[in-house]
Design an enzyme around this catalytic site. Structure first.
Site, mmCIF file in Angstrom:
data_model
loop_
_atom_site.group_PDB
_atom_site.id
_atom_site.type_symbol
_atom_site.label_atom_id
_atom_site.label_comp_id
_atom_site.label_asym_id
_atom_site.label_seq_id
_atom_site.Cartn_x
_atom_site.Cartn_y
_atom_site.Cartn_z
ATOM 1 N NE ARG A 54 71.862 32.174 57.240
ATOM 2 C CZ ARG A 54 70.764 31.999 57.707
ATOM 3 N NH1 ARG A 54 70.298 30.675 58.074
ATOM 4 N NH2 ARG A 54 69.324 32.284 57.209
ATOM 5 C CG ASP A 249 66.743 38.923 56.147
ATOM 6 O OD1 ASP A 249 66.066 38.347 56.116
ATOM 7 O OD2 ASP A 249 66.929 38.160 57.428
HETATM 8 O O1 MRU Z 1 71.846 37.055 55.212
HETATM 9 P P1 MRU Z 1 71.039 35.543 55.509
HETATM 10 O O2 MRU Z 1 71.351 34.269 56.020
HETATM 11 O O3 MRU Z 1 70.769 35.995 57.145
HETATM 12 O O4 MRU Z 1 69.245 35.797 55.121
HETATM 13 C C1 MRU Z 1 68.214 35.085 55.643
HETATM 14 C C2 MRU Z 1 67.163 34.997 54.724
HETATM 15 O O5 MRU Z 1 67.374 36.373 53.997
HETATM 16 C C3 MRU Z 1 66.218 34.498 55.469
HETATM 17 O O6 MRU Z 1 65.642 34.320 54.614
HETATM 18 C C4 MRU Z 1 65.579 35.233 56.420
HETATM 19 O O7 MRU Z 1 65.876 35.647 57.471
HETATM 20 C C5 MRU Z 1 64.003 34.749 56.828
HETATM 21 S S1 MRU Z 1 63.333 33.979 58.019
HETATM 22 C C6 MRU Z 1 63.882 34.543 59.341
#
Ligand code: MRU
Length: 373
Positions: A54, A249
């Site tokens: 993730r 993201d």
């Molecule tokens: O749902 P996730 O755990 O994949 O979400 C991750 C995030 O929101 C992070 O803060 C995000 O990827 C930013 S770091 C590249």
């Protein structure tokens, strides 16, 4: 980054078994540090959906290795390209918000399309996946270098007293291939001897802050405190936060930031309390086409069970999953929100720090604008 004295990336190709991609299974942290091998593109898709891997950068790298696995399992006949295209479409659908995934899958797809024989196509997919992973790690390192002066400045301003940084979700090395985005400048500051302390939002419902960021910071020996998602506002009013740094993201080239659900509320509180709100974003997390974050960015909705149940260790240390919502209550689970550019003080990128507006972002990345990365 180091875990128990050994350097790890979050994803890598096993040299002895080049048909196996190794990952740190993040769905097991912080209870267990476990490495898992992924053998097929289908397994990679499942791993992305279940969030064993993730974080925007890591999802991108996982997607590119997924394409390599697809190229290795595709039939070596006229069915090769249809199989690869179908796999690419499935990979891209597995998590829709982080643009790194779509970008990385398309990049490997282009490498496969331009190579000659089937063997060359397979080789090209591996080479491109490895390039993407290496570039991701390097971008993380550079965001650390570029964000460090912001923390240094705050430390000088406070005459060396502790700089309190609030972060949301996990944007450390676990979210990329290495180094991280929002936490990379924090690691760099700690390494330089700057006194930093991190307020870690627990980040319901998946608890990436409590489970992953706290684990990362503990391993690195960086002072931190886990807080409830709703505590940040009060801490800001009490002047216990010097800056907020989050990852992203997907950020439009106009500066609207999609990040883990709850980020927007932190930005509002920071704005109201005159606290700098920084976002660490690198070239593969920018959306170079969309200009209205709220209208154009697809927001992933995940299973309500993530809200209904919570997992932790009981008194005996046994992992336990318990229900926390009455059985007949409906739940909603949007995984991301969009912080409008006007609430963002600056963006820390792999090329430098810029304002969250189209002119500044495009002049930092003139080669990317109006392309799909
Ligand atoms: O749902 P996730 O755990 O994949 O979400 C991750 C995030 O929101 C992070 O803060 C995000 O990827 C930013 S770091 C590249």
């Amino acid at each position: 980054m180091e875990v128990n004295g050994k350097h790890y990336r979050t994803i890598w190709l096993d040299k002895e078994h080049p048909l196996a991609v190794s990952i740190i299974d993040q769905s097991r942290l912080p209870f267990e540090f476990s490495i898992k091998k992924i053998f097929t593109c289908g397994e990679m898709i499942r791993s992305i959906k279940e969030m064993e891997v993730r974080g925007a950068g890591l999802i991108g790298a996982a997607g590119s290795y997924g394409m390599y696995l697809a190229a290795m399992e595709a039939p070596l006949n006229r069915g090769f390209m249809p199989y690869v295209h179908k796999s690419a479409a499935k990979l891209k659908r597995s998590r829709p918000t982080a643009i790194n995934l779509e970008w990385a899958v398309n990049r490997v797809l282009r490498a496969i399309e331009s190579a000659g024989s089937y063997t060359e196509k397979q080789r090209a997919s591996l080479q491109e996946a490895q390039n993407i992973a290496d570039e991701d790690a390097e971008a993380g390192r550079k965001m650390g270098i570029n964000g460090l002066p912001l923390i240094e400045k705050a430390s000088n301003h406070k005459k060396g007293k502790t700089v309190n940084i609030l972060t949301h979700c996990n944007a450390g090395w676990l979210a990329l291939v290495d180094y991280g985005s929002a936490l990379s400048p924090v690691y760099a500051a700690h390494k330089k001897g700057i006194d930093v302390h991190v307020w870690v939002d627990e980040t319901r419902p998946r608890n990436q802050g409590a489970f992953l960021t706290a684990w990362e910071l503990s391993k690195a020996g960086i002072p931190h405190t886990v807080i409830t998602d709703n505590e940040g506002g009060l801490l800001m009013q009490k002047k216990m936060v010097d800056m907020v740094i989050v990852g992203s993201d997907r950020t439009t080239h106009t500066g609207d930031v999609a990040n883990k659900i709850g980020t927007y509320l932190k930005a509002l509180a920071a704005y109201d309390n005159n606290i700098p709100f920084y976002v660490a974003v690198y070239s593969s997390s920018f959306d170079w086409i969309s200009s209205d974050g709220l209208k154009n960015i697809p927001i992933e909705q995940r299973s309500g069970d993530e809200v209904r149940f919570i997992t932790g260790l009981d008194k005996t240390g046994k992992e336990t999953r318990v229900s926390i919502v009455p059985g007949d209550s409906p739940v909603s689970n949007y995984a991301f929100d969009v912080t409008p550019a006007k609430l963002v003080t600056a963006i820390i990128t792999d090329r430098g720090v810029c304002k969250a507006d189209k002119k500044s972002i495009v002049s930092m990345f003139p080669d990317k604008f109006n392309t799909n990365g």
